[in-house]
Design a protein around this motif. Structure first.
Motif, short mmCIF file in Angstrom:
data_model
loop_
_atom_site.label_atom_id
_atom_site.label_comp_id
_atom_site.label_asym_id
_atom_site.label_seq_id
_atom_site.Cartn_x
_atom_site.Cartn_y
_atom_site.Cartn_z
N PHE A 4 0.86 -1.18 0.00
CA PHE A 4 0.00 0.00 0.00
C PHE A 4 0.89 1.23 0.00
CE2 PHE A 4 0.45 1.65 4.32
CZ PHE A 4 1.03 0.58 4.97
N VAL A 5 0.36 2.33 -0.38
CA VAL A 5 1.11 3.57 -0.42
C VAL A 5 1.19 4.12 1.00
CG1 VAL A 5 1.21 5.91 -1.33
CG2 VAL A 5 0.37 4.05 -2.77
N ALA A 6 2.39 4.17 1.54
CA ALA A 6 2.58 4.71 2.89
C ALA A 6 2.53 6.23 2.86
CB ALA A 6 3.92 4.25 3.46
N HIS A 7 3.14 6.80 1.85
CA HIS A 7 3.08 8.23 1.60
C HIS A 7 3.57 8.48 0.19
CE1 HIS A 7 7.09 7.52 3.41
NE2 HIS A 7 7.50 8.29 2.42
N THR A 8 3.30 9.63 -0.31
CA THR A 8 3.74 10.02 -1.64
C THR A 8 4.89 10.99 -1.47
OG1 THR A 8 1.47 9.81 -2.42
CG2 THR A 8 2.99 11.02 -3.82
N THR A 9 6.00 10.75 -2.17
CA THR A 9 7.19 11.55 -2.01
C THR A 9 7.38 12.47 -3.21
OG1 THR A 9 8.23 9.77 -0.76
CG2 THR A 9 9.69 11.45 -1.68
N VAL A 10 7.80 13.71 -2.91
CA VAL A 10 8.06 14.70 -3.93
C VAL A 10 9.49 15.19 -3.77
CG1 VAL A 10 7.38 16.95 -4.85
CG2 VAL A 10 5.65 15.45 -3.86
N ASP A 11 10.34 14.99 -4.78
CA ASP A 11 11.68 15.55 -4.79
C ASP A 11 11.57 17.04 -5.08
OD1 ASP A 11 12.70 13.01 -4.40
OD2 ASP A 11 13.20 12.72 -6.51
N CYS A 12 12.32 17.86 -4.34
CA CYS A 12 12.21 19.31 -4.51
C CYS A 12 13.47 20.01 -4.04
CB CYS A 12 10.98 19.83 -3.77
SG CYS A 12 11.02 19.53 -1.99
N HIS A 13 13.52 21.33 -4.21
CA HIS A 13 14.63 22.14 -3.73
C HIS A 13 14.33 22.81 -2.39
CE1 HIS A 13 16.01 22.34 -8.12
NE2 HIS A 13 16.83 21.56 -7.47
N ASP A 14 13.06 23.05 -2.08
CA ASP A 14 12.66 23.74 -0.86
C ASP A 14 11.53 22.96 -0.20
OD1 ASP A 14 11.28 27.09 -0.18
OD2 ASP A 14 11.85 25.46 1.16
N ALA A 15 11.90 21.98 0.63
CA ALA A 15 10.89 21.09 1.23
C ALA A 15 9.88 21.87 2.06
CB ALA A 15 11.57 20.02 2.08
N LEU A 54 1.92 13.36 2.27
CA LEU A 54 2.88 13.75 1.25
C LEU A 54 4.19 14.09 1.94
CD1 LEU A 54 0.71 16.19 -0.91
CD2 LEU A 54 1.55 13.95 -1.61
N LEU A 55 5.29 13.56 1.42
CA LEU A 55 6.61 13.82 1.97
C LEU A 55 7.44 14.58 0.95
CD1 LEU A 55 8.79 13.43 4.14
CD2 LEU A 55 9.34 11.24 3.02
N PHE A 56 7.90 15.76 1.32
CA PHE A 56 8.73 16.59 0.45
C PHE A 56 10.18 16.44 0.90
CE2 PHE A 56 4.49 18.17 0.52
CZ PHE A 56 4.23 18.45 -0.80
N ILE A 57 11.04 16.01 -0.01
CA ILE A 57 12.44 15.76 0.31
C ILE A 57 13.32 16.61 -0.60
CG2 ILE A 57 14.29 14.05 0.33
CD1 ILE A 57 12.28 11.94 0.99
N GLU A 58 14.23 17.37 0.02
CA GLU A 58 15.16 18.17 -0.77
C GLU A 58 16.22 17.26 -1.37
OE1 GLU A 58 14.69 22.28 1.80
OE2 GLU A 58 16.70 21.46 1.49
N VAL A 59 16.49 17.48 -2.65
CA VAL A 59 17.53 16.73 -3.36
C VAL A 59 18.56 17.73 -3.87
CG1 VAL A 59 16.02 14.81 -3.96
CG2 VAL A 59 16.20 16.74 -5.50
N PRO A 60 19.82 17.30 -3.95
CA PRO A 60 20.88 18.23 -4.32
C PRO A 60 20.98 18.52 -5.82
CG PRO A 60 21.79 16.07 -3.90
CD PRO A 60 20.32 16.00 -3.57
N ASP A 61 20.29 17.78 -6.64
CA ASP A 61 20.39 17.96 -8.08
C ASP A 61 20.03 19.38 -8.49
OD1 ASP A 61 20.66 14.93 -8.79
OD2 ASP A 61 18.85 15.07 -7.55
N ALA A 62 20.86 19.99 -9.30
CA ALA A 62 20.57 21.35 -9.79
C ALA A 62 19.31 21.33 -10.64
CB ALA A 62 21.75 21.89 -10.58
N GLU A 63 19.17 20.34 -11.49
CA GLU A 63 18.00 20.20 -12.35
C GLU A 63 17.19 19.00 -11.87
OE1 GLU A 63 16.95 22.12 -14.96
OE2 GLU A 63 18.55 23.50 -14.39
N LEU A 64 15.94 19.24 -11.55
CA LEU A 64 15.05 18.15 -11.16
C LEU A 64 14.33 17.64 -12.39
CD1 LEU A 64 13.56 19.79 -7.96
CD2 LEU A 64 15.22 17.93 -8.05
N PRO A 65 14.01 16.34 -12.44
CA PRO A 65 13.26 15.83 -13.59
C PRO A 65 11.92 16.53 -13.71
CG PRO A 65 13.51 14.13 -11.90
CD PRO A 65 14.27 15.32 -11.44
#
Length: 137
Positions: A4-15, A54-65
């Motif tokens: 089951f979906v525990a949470h939905t994750t969003v990669d971002c620059h500003d969580a 919803l879980l927002f996680i900061e990623v270091p990538d300069a360009e996000l998909p």
């Protein structure tokens, strides 16, 4: 066995900033005992009615998909068009308008949040239950 979906994750620059934006859009709240604050690299918010999170996680990538996630949203109250106007007022941008794609009273609107994450606003359940409007004429 299934998962089951525990949470939905969003990669971002500003969580924090993005979680605050989505809280305003969806009426979600911080997790009790774990408030989100500026500078947090992970921020979770949840629907107080359903428990979906919803879980927002900061990623270091300069360009996000371009398509890190896609949600289909259904208004809890009011109509699709009223919700589209409300969400545009919160700072979303319209990407595509698919209203009427399958006949009068059908379709959805594709929007993007401030970081470009796309999502759709569907017709409300009341609109779906009412069916398409009668033909003009």
């Amino acid at each position: 066995m299934t998962s089951f979906v525990a949470h939905t994750t969003v990669d971002c620059h500003d969580a924090y900033g993005l979680s605050e934006w989505w809280k305003a859009l969806l009426g979600y709240v911080d997790v009790e005992g774990d408030p989100n604050e500026p500078g947090h690299e992970e921020c979770m918010i949840l629907d107080p009615e359903t428990g979906h999170s919803l879980l927002f996680i900061e990623v270091p990538d300069a360009e996000l998909p371009a398509k890190r996630i896609h949600l289909d949203l259904r208004p809890r109250e009011g109509t699709r068009d009223e919700e589209v106007e409300r969400v545009l007022g919160l700072g979303a941008t319209q990407v595509d308008d698919r209203r009427g794609s399958y006949g009068p009273g059908t379709g959805w609107v594709v929007l993007a949040d401030p970081e470009g994450n796309q999502f759709c606003i569907l017709r409300s359940q009341a609109e779906v239950d009412a069916g398409p409007p009668p033909p003009a004429g």
